[in-house]
Design a protein around this motif. Sequence first.
Motif, PDB file in Angstrom:
ATOM      1  N   GLY A   1      21.895  16.033  30.929  1.00 35.69           N
ATOM      2  CA  GLY A   1      22.826  16.387  32.006  1.00 35.69           C
ATOM      3  C   GLY A   1      22.332  17.574  32.806  1.00 35.69           C
ATOM      4  O   GLY A   1      22.610  17.696  34.008  1.00 35.69           O
ATOM      5  N   GLN A   2      21.580  18.457  32.142  1.00 31.32           N
ATOM      6  CA  GLN A   2      21.054  19.637  32.841  1.00 31.32           C
ATOM      7  C   GLN A   2      19.827  19.317  33.683  1.00 31.32           C
ATOM      8  O   GLN A   2      19.587  19.955  34.690  1.00 31.32           O
ATOM      9  CB  GLN A   2      20.658  20.722  31.829  1.00 31.32           C
ATOM     10  CG  GLN A   2      21.837  21.444  31.233  1.00 31.32           C
ATOM     11  CD  GLN A   2      21.440  22.176  29.961  1.00 31.32           C
ATOM     12  OE1 GLN A   2      20.262  22.407  29.703  1.00 31.32           O
ATOM     13  NE2 GLN A   2      22.422  22.546  29.175  1.00 31.32           N
ATOM     14  N   VAL A   3      19.031  18.334  33.216  1.00 25.65           N
ATOM     15  CA  VAL A   3      17.746  18.128  33.905  1.00 25.65           C
ATOM     16  C   VAL A   3      17.722  16.921  34.836  1.00 25.65           C
ATOM     17  O   VAL A   3      16.770  16.731  35.563  1.00 25.65           O
ATOM     18  CB  VAL A   3      16.573  17.989  32.899  1.00 25.65           C
ATOM     19  CG1 VAL A   3      16.398  19.268  32.109  1.00 25.65           C
ATOM     20  CG2 VAL A   3      16.744  16.787  31.996  1.00 25.65           C
ATOM     21  N   ARG A   4      18.758  16.084  34.819  1.00 24.14           N
ATOM     22  CA  ARG A   4      18.734  14.943  35.729  1.00 24.14           C
ATOM     23  C   ARG A   4      20.157  14.634  36.192  1.00 24.14           C
ATOM     24  O   ARG A   4      21.116  15.002  35.529  1.00 24.14           O
ATOM     25  CB  ARG A   4      18.116  13.719  35.052  1.00 24.14           C
ATOM     26  CG  ARG A   4      18.946  13.213  33.916  1.00 24.14           C
ATOM     27  CD  ARG A   4      18.529  11.850  33.420  1.00 24.14           C
ATOM     28  NE  ARG A   4      19.609  11.341  32.563  1.00 24.14           N
ATOM     29  CZ  ARG A   4      19.529  10.265  31.806  1.00 24.14           C
ATOM     30  NH1 ARG A   4      18.454   9.540  31.796  1.00 24.14           N
ATOM     31  NH2 ARG A   4      20.550   9.875  31.085  1.00 24.14           N
ATOM     32  N   PRO A   5      20.280  13.971  37.335  1.00 28.53           N
ATOM     33  CA  PRO A   5      21.605  13.633  37.845  1.00 28.53           C
ATOM     34  C   PRO A   5      22.293  12.621  36.920  1.00 28.53           C
ATOM     35  O   PRO A   5      21.616  11.963  36.136  1.00 28.53           O
ATOM     36  CB  PRO A   5      21.322  13.017  39.214  1.00 28.53           C
ATOM     37  CG  PRO A   5      19.871  12.727  39.261  1.00 28.53           C
ATOM     38  CD  PRO A   5      19.195  13.487  38.178  1.00 28.53           C
TER      39      PRO A   5
ATOM     40  N   ASP B   1      31.216  10.198  28.799  1.00 30.57           N
ATOM     41  CA  ASP B   1      29.862  10.758  28.669  1.00 30.57           C
ATOM     42  C   ASP B   1      29.611  11.798  29.747  1.00 30.57           C
ATOM     43  O   ASP B   1      28.995  12.825  29.497  1.00 30.57           O
ATOM     44  CB  ASP B   1      28.807   9.646  28.790  1.00 30.57           C
ATOM     45  CG  ASP B   1      28.711   8.833  27.502  1.00 30.57           C
ATOM     46  OD1 ASP B   1      29.095   9.393  26.458  1.00 30.57           O
ATOM     47  OD2 ASP B   1      28.289   7.678  27.559  1.00 30.57           O
ATOM     48  N   ARG B   2      30.088  11.475  30.965  1.00 29.00           N
ATOM     49  CA  ARG B   2      29.830  12.418  32.065  1.00 29.00           C
ATOM     50  C   ARG B   2      30.546  13.744  31.823  1.00 29.00           C
ATOM     51  O   ARG B   2      30.030  14.792  32.116  1.00 29.00           O
ATOM     52  CB  ARG B   2      30.247  11.809  33.406  1.00 29.00           C
ATOM     53  CG  ARG B   2      29.090  11.073  34.060  1.00 29.00           C
ATOM     54  CD  ARG B   2      29.281  10.876  35.539  1.00 29.00           C
ATOM     55  NE  ARG B   2      30.384   9.985  35.828  1.00 29.00           N
ATOM     56  CZ  ARG B   2      30.293   8.652  35.828  1.00 29.00           C
ATOM     57  NH1 ARG B   2      29.150   8.076  35.569  1.00 29.00           N
ATOM     58  NH2 ARG B   2      31.345   7.918  36.092  1.00 29.00           N
ATOM     59  N   LYS B   3      31.743  13.638  31.236  1.00 28.47           N
ATOM     60  CA  LYS B   3      32.490  14.863  30.974  1.00 28.47           C
ATOM     61  C   LYS B   3      31.737  15.720  29.938  1.00 28.47           C
ATOM     62  O   LYS B   3      31.684  16.928  30.029  1.00 28.47           O
ATOM     63  CB  LYS B   3      33.887  14.521  30.452  1.00 28.47           C
ATOM     64  CG  LYS B   3      34.931  15.545  30.930  1.00 28.47           C
ATOM     65  CD  LYS B   3      36.345  15.167  30.497  1.00 28.47           C
ATOM     66  CE  LYS B   3      36.856  13.875  31.143  1.00 28.47           C
ATOM     67  NZ  LYS B   3      37.946  13.269  30.363  1.00 28.47           N
ATOM     68  N   GLU B   4      31.128  15.014  28.938  1.00 30.14           N
ATOM     69  CA  GLU B   4      30.378  15.754  27.930  1.00 30.14           C
ATOM     70  C   GLU B   4      29.129  16.413  28.534  1.00 30.14           C
ATOM     71  O   GLU B   4      28.633  17.393  28.020  1.00 30.14           O
ATOM     72  CB  GLU B   4      29.867  14.790  26.859  1.00 30.14           C
ATOM     73  CG  GLU B   4      30.818  14.603  25.706  1.00 30.14           C
ATOM     74  CD  GLU B   4      30.266  13.560  24.750  1.00 30.14           C
ATOM     75  OE1 GLU B   4      29.073  13.619  24.459  1.00 30.14           O
ATOM     76  OE2 GLU B   4      31.041  12.681  24.345  1.00 30.14           O
TER      77      GLU B   4
ATOM     78  N   THR C   1      23.228  12.930  19.543  1.00 31.78           N
ATOM     79  CA  THR C   1      23.462  12.220  20.802  1.00 31.78           C
ATOM     80  C   THR C   1      24.142  13.153  21.813  1.00 31.78           C
ATOM     81  O   THR C   1      23.789  13.163  23.001  1.00 31.78           O
ATOM     82  CB  THR C   1      24.314  10.959  20.550  1.00 31.78           C
ATOM     83  OG1 THR C   1      23.744  10.249  19.449  1.00 31.78           O
ATOM     84  CG2 THR C   1      24.320  10.051  21.750  1.00 31.78           C
ATOM     85  N   ALA C   2      25.081  13.951  21.323  1.00 26.54           N
ATOM     86  CA  ALA C   2      25.761  14.896  22.215  1.00 26.54           C
ATOM     87  C   ALA C   2      24.773  15.948  22.738  1.00 26.54           C
ATOM     88  O   ALA C   2      24.779  16.286  23.929  1.00 26.54           O
ATOM     89  CB  ALA C   2      26.918  15.565  21.479  1.00 26.54           C
ATOM     90  N   ALA C   3      23.906  16.450  21.856  1.00 28.08           N
ATOM     91  CA  ALA C   3      22.935  17.477  22.272  1.00 28.08           C
ATOM     92  C   ALA C   3      21.943  16.897  23.272  1.00 28.08           C
ATOM     93  O   ALA C   3      21.580  17.555  24.259  1.00 28.08           O
ATOM     94  CB  ALA C   3      22.192  18.024  21.045  1.00 28.08           C
TER      95      ALA C   3
ATOM     96  N   GLY D   1      10.791  12.026  35.014  1.00 27.40           N
ATOM     97  CA  GLY D   1      10.990  13.421  35.419  1.00 27.40           C
ATOM     98  C   GLY D   1      11.462  14.338  34.299  1.00 27.40           C
ATOM     99  O   GLY D   1      11.672  15.521  34.513  1.00 27.40           O
ATOM    100  N   VAL D   2      11.646  13.789  33.087  1.00 28.23           N
ATOM    101  CA  VAL D   2      12.076  14.653  31.976  1.00 28.23           C
ATOM    102  C   VAL D   2      10.845  15.046  31.164  1.00 28.23           C
ATOM    103  O   VAL D   2      10.169  14.192  30.606  1.00 28.23           O
ATOM    104  CB  VAL D   2      13.097  13.926  31.071  1.00 28.23           C
ATOM    105  CG1 VAL D   2      13.419  14.771  29.841  1.00 28.23           C
ATOM    106  CG2 VAL D   2      14.368  13.610  31.852  1.00 28.23           C
ATOM    107  N   PRO D   3      10.525  16.342  31.108  1.00 28.26           N
ATOM    108  CA  PRO D   3       9.338  16.757  30.345  1.00 28.26           C
ATOM    109  C   PRO D   3       9.620  16.731  28.840  1.00 28.26           C
ATOM    110  O   PRO D   3      10.610  17.313  28.388  1.00 28.26           O
ATOM    111  CB  PRO D   3       9.073  18.190  30.825  1.00 28.26           C
ATOM    112  CG  PRO D   3      10.242  18.586  31.655  1.00 28.26           C
ATOM    113  CD  PRO D   3      11.236  17.473  31.715  1.00 28.26           C
ATOM    114  N   TYR D   4       8.746  16.048  28.081  1.00 26.34           N
ATOM    115  CA  TYR D   4       8.974  15.894  26.634  1.00 26.34           C
ATOM    116  C   TYR D   4       9.071  17.238  25.935  1.00 26.34           C
ATOM    117  O   TYR D   4       9.950  17.471  25.109  1.00 26.34           O
ATOM    118  CB  TYR D   4       7.854  15.059  25.982  1.00 26.34           C
ATOM    119  CG  TYR D   4       8.013  15.026  24.481  1.00 26.34           C
ATOM    120  CD1 TYR D   4       8.975  14.220  23.891  1.00 26.34           C
ATOM    121  CD2 TYR D   4       7.255  15.865  23.659  1.00 26.34           C
ATOM    122  CE1 TYR D   4       9.175  14.229  22.515  1.00 26.34           C
ATOM    123  CE2 TYR D   4       7.447  15.878  22.280  1.00 26.34           C
ATOM    124  CZ  TYR D   4       8.402  15.061  21.719  1.00 26.34           C
ATOM    125  OH  TYR D   4       8.607  15.081  20.359  1.00 26.34           O
TER     126      TYR D   4
END
Length: 383
Positions: free
Chosen positions: A365-369, A378-381, A357-359, A311-314
Motif C-alpha cells: 500500500g505504501q509503494v504502489r497505488p 483490503d484497501r482500508k487495511e 498477509t497484513a504486513a 516497480g516493487v524492489p525486492y
Amino acid sequence: MSARERDRLVLMNPGPVNADERVRAALAGPDMCHREPEFAALLTRVRSRLVQVCGGDRDWSAVVLTGSGTAAVEAAVVSAPPRNGTVLALDNGHYGQRMHDIAAAHGIATRRLELGWGNPLDLAALDAALAADSSITHVTVVHHETSTGMRNDVHAVAGLVHRHGRAVIVDAVSSVGADPLDLADSGLDWVAGSANKNIEGMPGLSFVCGRRTAFEALGQAPTRSYYLDLHRNFLAQQVNTAPAFTPGIPAFYALDTALELLLAEGVEARGRRYLALAERLRAGLERLGLDLLLPAGHRANSLTAVRLPDGVPYREMHDALRAAGFVIYAGQEHLAKNYFRLSTMGCMTTADVDDFTAALGAFLGQVRPPVPGASAADRKENP
Ligand SMILES: *Cc1c(COP(=O)(O)O)cnc(C)c1O
C-alpha cells in the motif's frame, strides 16, 4: 507488529524452519562419545524412525550423514551408479539441474531432459529417452522442486523407470516429512532427505534411504567419494552401529525429538497442516492482487512462488517484512528478478500467515497505488 513486538522471527524460507521448543531444547543434550553404546542406540533409533517416515518396512534402511541436504543428494548420486553407469537427470528447475551437475562433477556420464523451470515432467519424453538409450542406469528426479514450488510425480516416474529396468534417485529434501513417500509400496530406489525442512529438526544432518540389499550391493560399485560413499557409511552404521565419521551429535538429539513429534503427528497430517497454511496464504496473496508462478494442480504443499509486482524492489520489501517479523526468500537464478518464495513449513500458525498477509499488504500500500478489484476491506487495511 514489529519483529521486536513479536516473540520470534517467522521463517518463510524453505528451511531451516521455526522449530518446536522441544526440538531446540534437545540440542542441549549431554556430552557424548559417538563410539559408546548410548550413541549406538540413538543412531539406530533415528535411522529406524527415518525409514518409518519414508514409509519403508524391514527391507529398507537409512544412512545418516553429517552435512546439509546436498550431501545426501550427492552421496546417492555418486554411490548408486555402477562403473560405466549413466545418469539421466530430469530437469525442471534448479535442483533438477543440480543433480545433473553433481553427477557430472564426479565424472559420471550424464544425459539431461530439460523441461524448463515450472513445466511439469514429460513422461512420454522420459519413456522415449529410456527406450533410445540403453546405457542409462539411473534417472534422477526432484520430488518438490523448491526453486518453483512444483511437486513432481516421482511415483509415476519410478513406475516408468522400473518398466525399463532402470533405477531412480529421488531428491526428496523439501518433501520428506510432509509428502508420503510410500517406499515399501512404490519402490523408489534411493531417496535423499534432510533434517531441517519438513522434518522440522535442526540443520546439519541429512540421510539416504534405500533397500537394505541395495546398500549391501554397493560394495561392487566404484568408490567415487570417500566421505559421501554410501557403502562405507552403511557398513559403519548398520554393522558396527557407529558412524564412520564424527557426527553432529547435538543435531542428532534434535532430529530424534523432531522425528518423534513427526511420527506422532503423522506425515499425511503434517502435509495437510502445511497445505492449509499455504492455501490461506495463497488466498491472501491473490486478494492483494499478486500472481502465483504455478497453476493450482502443480503446487507443492509447503512453498509458493509469487510474482514481484512491477516497480516493487525486492530488497526493500524483504527489509520491511523482516522489520515486521518475517523472513521471505528470493527467487533463484533467472527467477530472482521477478519472483520471490514463501514457505509454510515448520511451526507456523494461521495467525502468522494472517499477520504476514497484513504486513505485506501494508508495505505494498505504501509503494504502489491500490489494486483495482481488491476488496474495500483490503484497501482500508492498506491506506
Ligand atoms: C534445500 C534443498 C536441497 C539441499 O539444500 P542444502 O542447502 O544442502 O540443505 C536439495 N534439494 C532440494 C529440492 C532442496 O529444497
